[in-house]
Write a protein that holds these residues in place. Structure first.
Motif, PDB file in Angstrom:
ATOM      1  N   THR A 133       0.783  -1.248  -0.076  1.00  8.75           N
ATOM      2  CA  THR A 133      -0.162  -0.096   0.063  1.00  8.75           C
ATOM      3  C   THR A 133       0.791   1.213  -0.082  1.00  8.75           C
ATOM      4  O   THR A 133       2.050   1.330   0.395  1.00  8.75           O
ATOM      5  CB  THR A 133      -0.873   0.136   1.258  1.00  8.75           C
ATOM      6  OG1 THR A 133      -0.110   0.127   2.379  1.00  8.75           O
ATOM      7  CG2 THR A 133      -1.726  -1.224   1.388  1.00  8.75           C
ATOM      8  N   LYS A 134       0.318   2.384  -0.481  1.00  8.51           N
ATOM      9  CA  LYS A 134       0.804   3.696  -0.004  1.00  8.51           C
ATOM     10  C   LYS A 134       1.603   3.865   1.072  1.00  8.51           C
ATOM     11  O   LYS A 134       2.577   4.533   1.162  1.00  8.51           O
ATOM     12  CB  LYS A 134      -0.130   4.787  -0.719  1.00  8.51           C
ATOM     13  CG  LYS A 134       0.400   6.097  -0.730  1.00  8.51           C
ATOM     14  CD  LYS A 134      -0.599   7.148  -1.250  1.00  8.51           C
ATOM     15  CE  LYS A 134      -0.134   8.601  -1.270  1.00  8.51           C
ATOM     16  NZ  LYS A 134      -1.199   9.613  -1.515  1.00  8.51           N
ATOM     17  N   THR A 135       0.574   3.787   2.299  1.00 10.34           N
ATOM     18  CA  THR A 135       1.228   3.955   3.421  1.00 10.34           C
ATOM     19  C   THR A 135       2.412   3.044   4.080  1.00 10.34           C
ATOM     20  O   THR A 135       3.473   3.614   4.386  1.00 10.34           O
ATOM     21  CB  THR A 135       0.092   3.650   4.583  1.00 10.34           C
ATOM     22  OG1 THR A 135      -0.993   4.377   4.256  1.00 10.34           O
ATOM     23  CG2 THR A 135       0.628   4.057   5.853  1.00 10.34           C
ATOM     24  N   GLN A 136       2.315   1.904   3.581  1.00 15.07           N
ATOM     25  CA  GLN A 136       3.556   1.016   3.809  1.00 15.07           C
ATOM     26  C   GLN A 136       4.634   1.407   3.012  1.00 15.07           C
ATOM     27  O   GLN A 136       5.946   1.322   3.650  1.00 15.07           O
ATOM     28  CB  GLN A 136       2.997  -0.533   3.310  1.00 15.07           C
ATOM     29  CG  GLN A 136       2.234  -1.237   4.250  1.00 15.07           C
ATOM     30  CD  GLN A 136       1.647  -2.487   3.594  1.00 15.07           C
ATOM     31  OE1 GLN A 136       1.649  -2.776   2.287  1.00 15.07           O
ATOM     32  NE2 GLN A 136       1.367  -3.388   4.542  1.00 15.07           N
ATOM     33  N   GLN A 137       4.586   1.799   1.738  1.00 18.14           N
ATOM     34  CA  GLN A 137       5.644   2.354   0.874  1.00 18.14           C
ATOM     35  C   GLN A 137       6.446   3.483   1.751  1.00 18.14           C
ATOM     36  O   GLN A 137       7.504   3.689   1.832  1.00 18.14           O
ATOM     37  CB  GLN A 137       5.277   2.737  -0.226  1.00 18.14           C
ATOM     38  CG  GLN A 137       6.539   3.019  -1.247  1.00 18.14           C
ATOM     39  CD  GLN A 137       5.803   3.372  -2.733  1.00 18.14           C
ATOM     40  OE1 GLN A 137       4.739   3.193  -2.888  1.00 18.14           O
ATOM     41  NE2 GLN A 137       6.807   3.711  -3.761  1.00 18.14           N
TER      42      GLN A 137
END
Length: 541
Positions: free
Chosen positions: A2-6
């Motif tokens: 996900t964007k947050t994980q990235q």
């Protein structure tokens, strides 16, 4: 991914890169390494936050790739107007203090001096909002000269730091929420969260414990709440409490004797959009000289108090100073004795509990981490405190946690919940059998699952009695049990009965008779053998 994980991976990579620079210039495992890493991280965060907010205010900056070139054309008056429109929580950064400006100045002589001056100028420009106070009123500003911690090649050290910052941007993560920043903050200080030489010696309260404390304290809508921690450390408990209430619905107050703790708490407040509370963060000795007071000189009273106080501490240099009339009401149960041989084992947490009880509003609530031995001690200050909690009807409940919930201390802990408005029943929970044991470095650590956390929270808030897990008891029940707060002492002993026929009964009895006859026979044989061997023993010189 996900964007947050990235974003999380990229942010952690930035932290690792700064640590590598420190290691390459001789600061690896040095006591000053954490100052460099946390202050550089904060400088980058504030720089990007300022730019992010500017772009929201002026489309000329947001609609172009070369925003810095456009910004350079703004007059001083235009910049001043933009700054006036910014939220007070945003640090004001001069254009020549941008990271990009530092990057473009690397070929200038004495770059380390330029780097240090940039940070100290930002600290001065924003000291009214971002400074932490000592109990004597001295300001501890945001930044200091960081290059002084490197003995050689200071210019190269500062250039290496800037080069790690310039290709990274926080702008894409400012809309992230509490969980993201909590994870990043813990990662940022993880190497300084041990009690060994040169390291940051703070017992970092596990998020499971912090979450349980916050969600059991706050159950419903809350506004304009005052939240206090008299031994705040880096602020994990306060951050969870503020998040549960709503960062814009509460004001944080704290005190801690450690300057490192106060600096890290400030960083935590900045990350979690609680800048408005920074001026309430005090570096000082809470027990000896509590800072937060009302206009009449009386100690301030708070809506919510959370604390994971030090359990044992050498307080011998100050304990005599507490023997005053002014402290008799605050420390109603007494001051723990200073052990003659092991002064560092003075039970300082008992003073924090009394201070917290004294600092609560008439309808205030508190959650305190205590050694589990506190809840059953049969005499002394421990029992006097419990007796007051029961007799004055201000206990909400107790949760006894699993062993090794803290990886760096073997002490079993419980959470003591105080609620001055609770005139009903008390819930006692034994969660000691929950969790799974994992390896955390050289230590064993117990980790609760999310389902187990929710089980504790829901049981506490609903005041449910669950077999072998929780009981709901009255204040009178507790008084008759010598004020014990251990759930296990209230569990019912249950005997299971199974209906059997007369034939089954006779069969079982005959089986018992046969077994006993066999055992008796074996016993006689063994008795004869032992006596025979004793008869053959002879004395020899």
């Amino acid at each position: 991914m996900t964007k947050t994980q990235q974003f999380e991976q990229q942010t952690k990579a930035l932290i690792d890169n700064i640590k590598k620079v420190c290691a390459n210039f001789g600061l690896g495992n040095d006591g000053n390494e954490f100052k460099v890493i946390t202050q550089v991280f904060l400088y980058k965060f504030l720089n990007d936050k300022y730019v992010f907010e500017l772009k929201k205010l002026d489309k000329r900056l947001s609609d172009v790739d070369n925003w810095e070139d456009v910004f350079a054309t703004f007059s001083e008056k235009e910049v001043a107007k933009l700054n006036m429109r910014l939220k007070p929580s945003v640090a004001k950064i001069r254009p020549d203090h941008f990271i990009s400006s530092l990057f473009n100045s690397q070929e200038k002589p004495n770059f380390a001096e330029i780097f240090d001056t940039t940070l100290t100028d930002i600290a001065k420009d924003n000291s009214d909002i971002f400074s932490v106070l000592t109990e004597g009123g001295e300001k501890i500003v945001l930044f200091e000269n960081l290059s002084k911690y490197v003995t050689d090649n200071r210019d190269q050290f500062c250039k290496a730091i800037v080069n790690k910052l310039v290709d990274f941007s926080f702008e894409n993560i400012f809309d992230e929420k509490f969980d993201f920043y909590a994870t990043i903050f813990e990662y940022l200080i993880k190497d300084y969260n041990t009690n060994s030489g040169g390291k940051y010696a703070e017992y970092f309260t596990p998020h499971a414990v912090s979450k349980i404390m916050a969600r059991c304290l706050v159950n419903g809508e809350v506004n304009n709440a005052t939240c206090y921690d008299p031994s705040a450390g880096s602020g994990t408990l306060l951050m969870n409490l503020a998040h549960q209430i709503g960062e814009d619905k509460c004001t944080i107050y704290s005190q801690d004797i450690s300057q490192k703790s106060s600096s890290l708490l400030r960083l935590n407040l900045v990350l979690n959009d609680l800048v408005h509370s920074i001026h309430n963060i005090i570096k000082g000795n809470t027990i000896l000289d509590p800072y937060h007071k009302q206009a009449n000189g009386e100690l301030e009273k708070f809506d919510y108090i959370v604390s994971n106080p030090p359990f044992k501490l050498d307080f011998s240099d100050f304990s005599a100073d507490l023997e005053t009339k002014a402290n008799q009401e605050r420390f109603f149960a007494g001051i723990p004795k200073v052990p003659a041989k092991k002064k560092e084992s003075m039970a300082i947490y008992l003073m924090f509990i009394q201070h917290i009880m004294y600092s609560l509003k008439d309808d205030g609530k508190a959650a305190i981490v205590v050694p589990t031995g506190f809840i059953t001690a049969q005499s002394g200050i421990d029992k006097k405190i419990r007796q007051k909690l029961i007799d004055e009807k201000m206990l909400a409940g107790v949760v006894s946690m699993p062993s090794n919930i803290f990886a760096n201390t073997g002490t079993n802990v419980s959470i003591l919940f105080i609620d001055k408005a609770n005139k009903g029943d008390v819930v006692l929970i034994d969660a000691s059998n929950l969790g799974e044991t994992i390896k955390d470095g050289k230590n064993q650590k117990t980790v609760l699952t999310h389902a187990e956390e929710d089980q504790i929270i829901d049981t506490f808030n609903k005041k449910e009695a669950v077999d072998d897990f929780s009981v709901v008891v009255s204040y009178d029940d507790i008084a008759t049990k010598n004020y014990s707060l251990s759930a296990g002492q209230y569990f019912e002993v249950k005997i299971e009965y199974v209906d059997i026929t007369e034939q089954e009964f006779d069969s079982k009895v005959k089986g018992f008779e046969t077994s006993l006859r066999n055992m008796f026979s074996e016993s006689k044989t063994l008795e004869t053998t032992i006596l025979q061997r004793l008869g053959h023993l002879k004395y020899e010189k």
